[in-house]
Design a protein around this motif. Structure first.
Motif, mmCIF file in Angstrom:
data_model
loop_
_atom_site.group_PDB
_atom_site.id
_atom_site.type_symbol
_atom_site.label_atom_id
_atom_site.label_comp_id
_atom_site.label_asym_id
_atom_site.label_seq_id
_atom_site.Cartn_x
_atom_site.Cartn_y
_atom_site.Cartn_z
ATOM 1 N N SER A 75 0.785 -1.318 0.011
ATOM 2 C CA SER A 75 -0.384 0.402 -0.114
ATOM 3 C C SER A 75 0.693 1.543 0.187
ATOM 4 C CB SER A 75 -0.837 -0.085 1.368
ATOM 5 O OG SER A 75 -0.120 0.143 2.428
ATOM 6 N N ALA A 76 1.910 1.325 -0.097
ATOM 7 C CA ALA A 76 2.879 2.062 0.492
ATOM 8 C C ALA A 76 3.914 2.629 -0.857
ATOM 9 C CB ALA A 76 3.596 2.163 1.536
ATOM 10 N N GLU A 77 3.664 1.970 -1.524
ATOM 11 C CA GLU A 77 4.551 2.065 -2.689
ATOM 12 C C GLU A 77 4.758 3.209 -3.420
ATOM 13 O OE1 GLU A 77 3.997 -1.332 -5.560
ATOM 14 O OE2 GLU A 77 4.599 -3.201 -4.145
ATOM 15 N N HIS A 78 3.593 3.937 -3.701
ATOM 16 C CA HIS A 78 3.414 4.836 -4.473
ATOM 17 C C HIS A 78 4.417 6.172 -3.224
ATOM 18 C CE1 HIS A 78 -0.099 5.070 -1.999
ATOM 19 N NE2 HIS A 78 -0.451 5.824 -1.718
ATOM 20 N N GLU A 79 4.111 5.536 -2.365
ATOM 21 C CA GLU A 79 4.793 7.268 -1.106
ATOM 22 C C GLU A 79 6.155 6.709 -0.648
ATOM 23 O OE1 GLU A 79 3.971 9.226 3.457
ATOM 24 O OE2 GLU A 79 3.012 7.043 2.397
ATOM 25 N N LEU A 80 6.758 5.618 -0.776
ATOM 26 C CA LEU A 80 7.654 5.173 -1.426
ATOM 27 C C LEU A 80 8.269 5.889 -2.285
ATOM 28 C CD1 LEU A 80 10.510 3.686 -0.576
ATOM 29 C CD2 LEU A 80 9.857 1.843 -2.201
ATOM 30 N N LEU A 82 7.834 8.183 -4.066
ATOM 31 C CA LEU A 82 7.841 9.996 -3.458
ATOM 32 C C LEU A 82 9.463 10.052 -3.085
ATOM 33 C CD1 LEU A 82 6.435 13.086 -3.801
ATOM 34 C CD2 LEU A 82 5.496 12.073 -1.727
ATOM 35 N N TYR A 83 9.407 9.315 -1.930
ATOM 36 C CA TYR A 83 10.508 10.122 -1.076
ATOM 37 C C TYR A 83 12.007 9.319 -1.646
ATOM 38 C CZ TYR A 83 7.332 11.342 2.521
ATOM 39 O OH TYR A 83 6.805 11.286 3.597
ATOM 40 N N GLU A 84 11.736 8.398 -2.303
ATOM 41 C CA GLU A 84 13.058 8.103 -2.981
ATOM 42 C C GLU A 84 13.284 9.041 -4.127
ATOM 43 O OE1 GLU A 84 12.532 3.238 -3.315
ATOM 44 O OE2 GLU A 84 11.969 3.902 -5.171
ATOM 45 N N GLU A 85 12.686 10.361 -4.683
ATOM 46 C CA GLU A 85 12.916 10.872 -5.780
ATOM 47 C C GLU A 85 12.977 12.335 -5.025
ATOM 48 O OE1 GLU A 85 13.666 10.677 -8.644
ATOM 49 O OE2 GLU A 85 13.618 8.783 -8.628
ATOM 50 N N ALA A 86 13.319 12.599 -3.126
ATOM 51 C CA ALA A 86 13.331 13.544 -2.584
ATOM 52 C C ALA A 86 14.343 14.015 -2.209
ATOM 53 C CB ALA A 86 12.156 13.596 -1.733
ATOM 54 N N ASP A 87 15.069 14.929 -2.373
ATOM 55 C CA ASP A 87 16.062 15.188 -1.550
ATOM 56 C C ASP A 87 16.090 15.642 0.161
ATOM 57 O OD1 ASP A 87 18.071 15.545 -3.741
ATOM 58 O OD2 ASP A 87 16.943 17.464 -4.743
ATOM 59 N N VAL A 88 14.663 16.174 0.914
ATOM 60 C CA VAL A 88 14.548 16.965 1.515
ATOM 61 C C VAL A 88 12.525 16.741 2.071
ATOM 62 C CG1 VAL A 88 14.171 18.631 3.230
ATOM 63 C CG2 VAL A 88 16.243 18.818 1.471
ATOM 64 N N VAL A 89 12.787 16.108 2.674
ATOM 65 C CA VAL A 89 11.365 16.070 3.669
ATOM 66 C C VAL A 89 10.960 17.221 4.896
ATOM 67 C CG1 VAL A 89 9.173 14.330 4.531
ATOM 68 C CG2 VAL A 89 10.851 13.850 2.955
ATOM 69 N N LEU A 90 10.502 17.840 4.424
ATOM 70 C CA LEU A 90 10.294 18.732 5.861
ATOM 71 C C LEU A 90 8.565 18.613 6.502
ATOM 72 C CD1 LEU A 90 10.778 22.076 4.617
ATOM 73 C CD2 LEU A 90 12.081 21.235 6.295
ATOM 74 N N SER A 91 8.120 17.951 7.365
ATOM 75 C CA SER A 91 6.564 17.296 8.188
ATOM 76 C C SER A 91 7.004 18.997 9.159
ATOM 77 C CB SER A 91 6.739 16.713 8.527
ATOM 78 O OG SER A 91 7.766 15.127 8.111
ATOM 79 N N ILE A 92 5.552 19.624 8.977
ATOM 80 C CA ILE A 92 4.943 20.377 9.960
ATOM 81 C C ILE A 92 3.455 20.130 10.591
ATOM 82 C CG2 ILE A 92 4.537 22.395 10.316
ATOM 83 C CD1 ILE A 92 5.851 23.359 7.480
ATOM 84 N N GLY A 93 4.142 19.386 11.629
ATOM 85 C CA GLY A 93 2.748 18.853 11.992
ATOM 86 C C GLY A 93 1.630 20.446 12.799
ATOM 87 N N ASN A 116 4.992 0.123 5.826
ATOM 88 C CA ASN A 116 5.281 0.653 5.774
ATOM 89 C C ASN A 116 7.633 1.631 6.051
ATOM 90 O OD1 ASN A 116 3.072 3.550 5.211
ATOM 91 N ND2 ASN A 116 2.400 2.343 6.138
ATOM 92 N N ALA A 117 7.470 -0.428 6.579
ATOM 93 C CA ALA A 117 9.258 0.098 6.600
ATOM 94 C C ALA A 117 9.663 0.998 5.480
ATOM 95 C CB ALA A 117 8.974 -1.134 7.394
#
Length: 365
Positions: A75-80, A82-93, A116-117
């Motif tokens: 179920s998480a392959e599409h999100e995987l 996305l992150y594999e192509e990213a340089d930076v991930v910013l999470s704003i709670g 999701n591992a």
């Protein structure tokens, strides 16, 4: 817009993740984090970075998880991707309800974490950073007026991080040179090995292998844990209140556990996988800009009068190259108050007593 919001955005982009022109940035935004997200987007545009924003809602996740059949494989392959192509991930709670997922069954949480591992590992391979925008829900959880909470949050976030990094390097050196740590207070007498590990000077920047803002801790990956520890700082874990957690360790593994409240969620965590019963982190809080407990792990674990331990995954930054540390689908921090009748030893030498470090005024060896 409060000028402190723009300052927060500047710290995130300039100090924390050092974003450059052409960087591919994923910006994950909580429902009530709109103002900070706008300020960050403006900074990214000025920098010439590439922005993709996603929506992170606990209420949305609750609806999905409660309706799902629990089989999350693939179920998480599409999100995987996305992150594999990213340089930076910013999470704003910035959630509207900090307990929105409290009624998601424990077995569903476990299955979702495991599925999701690979996605999490891809995220950890980026210059990732997590922070929160001060919200009314967080103020309510902390028992504070909203304006009061804003002042508190920005005192913790808008620090002279370079100066704090220099101070925290003293603790890093002690842990890097040490072999054994002992924590002692009422209800706690715990020892753990740290030799062969590298401590992280967590100064809110990827330069320091640090991924939280606010930060202000020094942490390492312990092993061979033995003894008992009481976590007496109130926590909210998976949307549920958890109080007075007691863990007993033998040969590095939790052999018994109890809590005066929320024991069920604690049990769910420890039963996630084999690594969930071992420690992944010992963290020592050193951010004096945090002066009270707020029932938020992001802030409370950095407070200067605390230490925290996490069951589950160990961070690679603490491990020798090529060595695999404790592996788990969870990493759950729990905090103990070291402000009174307590001490922290490294190789038999007291380095903190009653919340004061040995280089601070008021330390009593």
């Amino acid at each position: 817009m409060d000028e402190r919001v723009r300052e927060h955005a500047s710290v995130l982009v300039d100090w924390s993740t050092q974003i450059e022109s052409g960087d591919d940035v994923v910006l994950s935004v909580g429902p009530d984090a709109h103002e900070l997200a706008v300020a960050v987007a403006e900074k990214l545009g000025e920098r010439g970075a590439n922005l993709l924003a996603t929506y992170d809602s606990n209420e949305l996740q609750r609806a999905y998880l409660r309706a799902h059949d629990g089989e999350f494989e693939g179920s998480a392959e599409h999100e995987l991707a996305l992150y594999e192509e990213a340089d930076v991930v910013l999470s704003i709670g910035g959630q509207r309800n900090t307990a929105a997922k409290a009624d998601v069954p424990g077995e569903t949480r476990q299955a979702y974490r495991k599925a999701n591992a690979a996605m999490r590992e891809a995220k950890y391979d980026t210059r990732w950073m997590s922070t929160v925008h001060p919200t009314r829900s967080l103020a309510q959880q902390a028992g504070m007026a909203y304006e009061e909470y804003q002042d508190f949050a920005y005192d913790a976030i808008l620090r002279d991080w370079k100066s704090l990094a220099e101070e925290m390097s003293r603790m890093k050196d002690l842990l890097d040179d040490g072999s054994e740590v002992r924590v002692v207070k009422d209800g706690t007498d715990l020892t753990m090995r740290i030799d062969g590990r590298t401590a992280v000077n967590s100064a809110a920047s990827v330069t320091y292998d640090s991924h939280n803002l606010p930060s202000g801790e020094v942490f390492t990956a312990p092993y061979a844990t033995a003894g008992t520890v009481l976590f007496d700082v109130p926590m909210t874990i998976n949307g549920e209140a958890v109080r007075d957690v007691r863990l007993e360790f033998e040969d590095g593994e939790v052999v018994s556990h109890e809590a005066s409240q929320g024991e069920g969620v604690l049990t769910d965590i420890l039963e996630t996988d084999a690594g969930a019963r071992r420690l992944g982190e010992l963290g020592i809080g050193m951010n004096r800009g945090i002066d009270r407990f707020t029932n938020s792990i992001l802030f409370d674990e950095k407070m200067g009068d605390t230490i925290h331990l996490a069951v589950g995954r160990a961070y690679d930054a603490c491990l020798p190259e090529g060595e695999t540390g404790n592996d788990s689908a969870v990493h759950v921090d729990m905090i103990t108050d070291m402000s009174e009748d307590s001490w922290l030893e490294v190789d038999g030498e007291v380095v903190q007593r009653n919340g004061r470090f040995r280089w601070e005024a008021g330390f009593e060896g």
